[in-house]
Motif scaffolding. Structure first.
Motif, short mmCIF file in Angstrom:
data_model
loop_
_atom_site.label_atom_id
_atom_site.label_comp_id
_atom_site.label_asym_id
_atom_site.label_seq_id
_atom_site.Cartn_x
_atom_site.Cartn_y
_atom_site.Cartn_z
N ARG A 168 -116.04 -0.61 3.15
CA ARG A 168 -115.01 0.02 2.29
C ARG A 168 -115.61 1.13 1.45
N SER A 169 -116.82 0.91 0.93
CA SER A 169 -117.45 1.93 0.10
C SER A 169 -117.73 3.20 0.91
N ILE A 170 -118.23 3.05 2.13
CA ILE A 170 -118.50 4.21 2.98
C ILE A 170 -117.20 4.95 3.28
N ALA A 171 -116.17 4.20 3.64
CA ALA A 171 -114.89 4.84 3.95
C ALA A 171 -114.30 5.53 2.73
N ASP A 172 -114.41 4.91 1.56
CA ASP A 172 -113.89 5.52 0.33
C ASP A 172 -114.61 6.83 0.02
N ALA A 173 -115.88 6.89 0.38
CA ALA A 173 -116.66 8.11 0.10
C ALA A 173 -116.20 9.29 0.93
N LEU A 174 -115.45 9.04 1.99
CA LEU A 174 -114.93 10.12 2.83
C LEU A 174 -113.78 10.85 2.17
N ASP A 175 -113.10 10.20 1.23
CA ASP A 175 -111.95 10.81 0.56
C ASP A 175 -112.41 12.03 -0.24
N GLY A 176 -111.88 13.19 0.12
CA GLY A 176 -112.24 14.41 -0.56
C GLY A 176 -113.60 14.97 -0.18
N SER A 177 -114.20 14.43 0.89
CA SER A 177 -115.55 14.86 1.28
C SER A 177 -115.55 16.21 1.97
N GLY A 178 -114.47 16.56 2.64
CA GLY A 178 -114.43 17.81 3.38
C GLY A 178 -115.17 17.79 4.70
N LEU A 179 -115.63 16.62 5.14
CA LEU A 179 -116.32 16.53 6.42
C LEU A 179 -115.39 16.95 7.56
N GLU A 180 -115.94 17.60 8.56
CA GLU A 180 -115.12 18.04 9.69
C GLU A 180 -115.11 17.03 10.84
N LYS A 181 -116.07 16.07 10.84
CA LYS A 181 -116.11 15.07 11.90
C LYS A 181 -117.11 13.98 11.53
N VAL A 182 -116.80 12.72 11.93
CA VAL A 182 -117.76 11.62 11.79
C VAL A 182 -117.84 10.88 13.11
N VAL A 183 -119.01 10.27 13.34
CA VAL A 183 -119.22 9.37 14.47
C VAL A 183 -119.52 8.00 13.90
N ARG A 225 -120.98 17.11 9.10
CA ARG A 225 -120.74 15.97 10.00
C ARG A 225 -121.64 14.81 9.60
N ALA A 226 -121.18 13.58 9.92
CA ALA A 226 -121.93 12.41 9.49
C ALA A 226 -121.90 11.32 10.56
N PHE A 227 -123.03 10.64 10.70
CA PHE A 227 -123.11 9.43 11.51
C PHE A 227 -122.98 8.26 10.56
N LEU A 228 -121.99 7.40 10.80
CA LEU A 228 -121.69 6.30 9.90
C LEU A 228 -122.05 4.97 10.56
N LEU A 229 -122.96 4.25 9.94
CA LEU A 229 -123.36 2.93 10.40
C LEU A 229 -123.26 1.98 9.22
N ASN A 230 -122.47 0.93 9.36
CA ASN A 230 -122.34 -0.05 8.28
C ASN A 230 -123.57 -0.95 8.31
N PRO A 231 -124.36 -0.98 7.23
CA PRO A 231 -125.63 -1.72 7.28
C PRO A 231 -125.42 -3.23 7.39
#
Length: 298
Positions: free
Chosen positions: A93-108, A70-76
């Motif tokens: 966009r870079s943060i969102a692109d990094a989610l592709d194929g990440s396998g994370l089960e949830k983000v906030v 799981r990840a907490f996402l804050l755009n700096p």
């Protein structure tokens, strides 16, 4: 398998640092991500597992996500001496692109009251786009929209000591406000809820305030009268330039200010935090004076 189950972006900031502390208190293995090595070293020396990473390094960020759940996402926030709108859209966009194929089960996702489609209205449009592109990545997404941060009041302290603060907002506009501490606590709590807990949630403090209330709270905290002066609408952009903002950033922030007033969100059922305006400004003043206990309530 990584030793961490959770990762926190912006981990040294007002919100992210609280998220890290709350997860640690819950005995959840967490990796704190910061932008520079010196900050990461400081966190490590205090016993926090930390790593320096530029969020524009999409591949490296994806590798970190792959090792966590799981990840907490804050755009700096971008440097206001440059084009904040362009830079913040790029990091989002870079943060969102990094989610592709990440396998994370949830983000906030940390977002803002008033998030809306638009061009060059700062966080309102950038974070609205951030919400959307993160959701499109296919990871269950919980969005926490925070009200106007009490931390935005900290730069007014010196002026308040001199007896006069200014604001671009109408003096009597009743605004939702919130402590980033409460935002961090709510983000950490939501990181721990089931994956079905998704969608937008609004978070603000126990009460709503006008900037007349802000002036009164500064008066109480400082022990002398603090007056309020409204910045005329046609001088808002110039006021940001006087603070050192670039032409592009001043234009963006002026547009954001006007859009915030025109479409001010006042949800009927927000999650309410515990820290109020007097506690915030009292903590700010005592911290600056060295008379507090080291805890800053904002």
């Amino acid at each position: 398998m990584s030793e961490f189950t959770h990762v926190v972006l912006g981990a040294s900031g007002h919100i992210g640092s609280v998220v890290v502390s709350e997860l640690q208190r819950a005995k959840i293995p967490v990796l704190a991500l910061t932008h520079d090595q010196a900050t990461a070293d400081r966190l490590i020396s205090s016993g926090i597992k930390a790593q320096a990473l530029d969020v524009m390094e999409t591949g490296a960020l994806r590798s970190i996500f792959r090792g966590t759940r799981r990840a907490f996402l804050l755009n700096p926030p971008a440097d206001p001496r440059g084009d904040t709108d362009t830079m913040e859209r790029a990091t989002a966009r870079s943060i969102a692109d990094a989610l592709d194929g990440s396998g994370l089960e949830k983000v906030v996702v940390a977002s803002t009251y008033g998030a809306q489609p638009g061009e060059r209205i700062g966080d309102l449009s950038v974070l609205h786009e951030f919400e959307q592109i993160v959701e499109r990545a296919g990871v269950p997404t919980a969005v926490n929209r925070g009200a106007y941060y009490f931390t935005n009041l900290a730069p007014l302290l010196d002026a308040a000591r001199e007896g006069m603060i200014t604001t671009p907002f109408p003096e009597d506009l009743l605004m939702p406000m919130v402590s980033p501490i409460d935002l961090g606590k709510q983000a950490a709590a939501r990181l721990r809820t089931p994956t079905a807990d998704v969608g937008i949630r609004y978070i603000e403090g126990p009460e709503r305030y006008t900037f007349l209330d802000v002036a009164a709270a500064f008066s109480d905290a400082l022990g002398h009268a603090v007056l309020l002066q409204k910045i005329p609408n046609d001088q808002i952009e110039a006021s940001f330039k006087e603070l050192g903002f670039s032409d592009a950033a001043a234009d963006t922030y002026a547009r954001m200010t006007r859009a915030s007033v025109e479409a001010l969100e006042r949800p009927d059922d927000p999650v309410r935090g515990d820290i109020d305006l007097p506690a915030c400004l009292g903590g700010l003043v005592s911290s600056a004076d060295g008379s507090g206990d080291g805890t800053v309530l904002y």
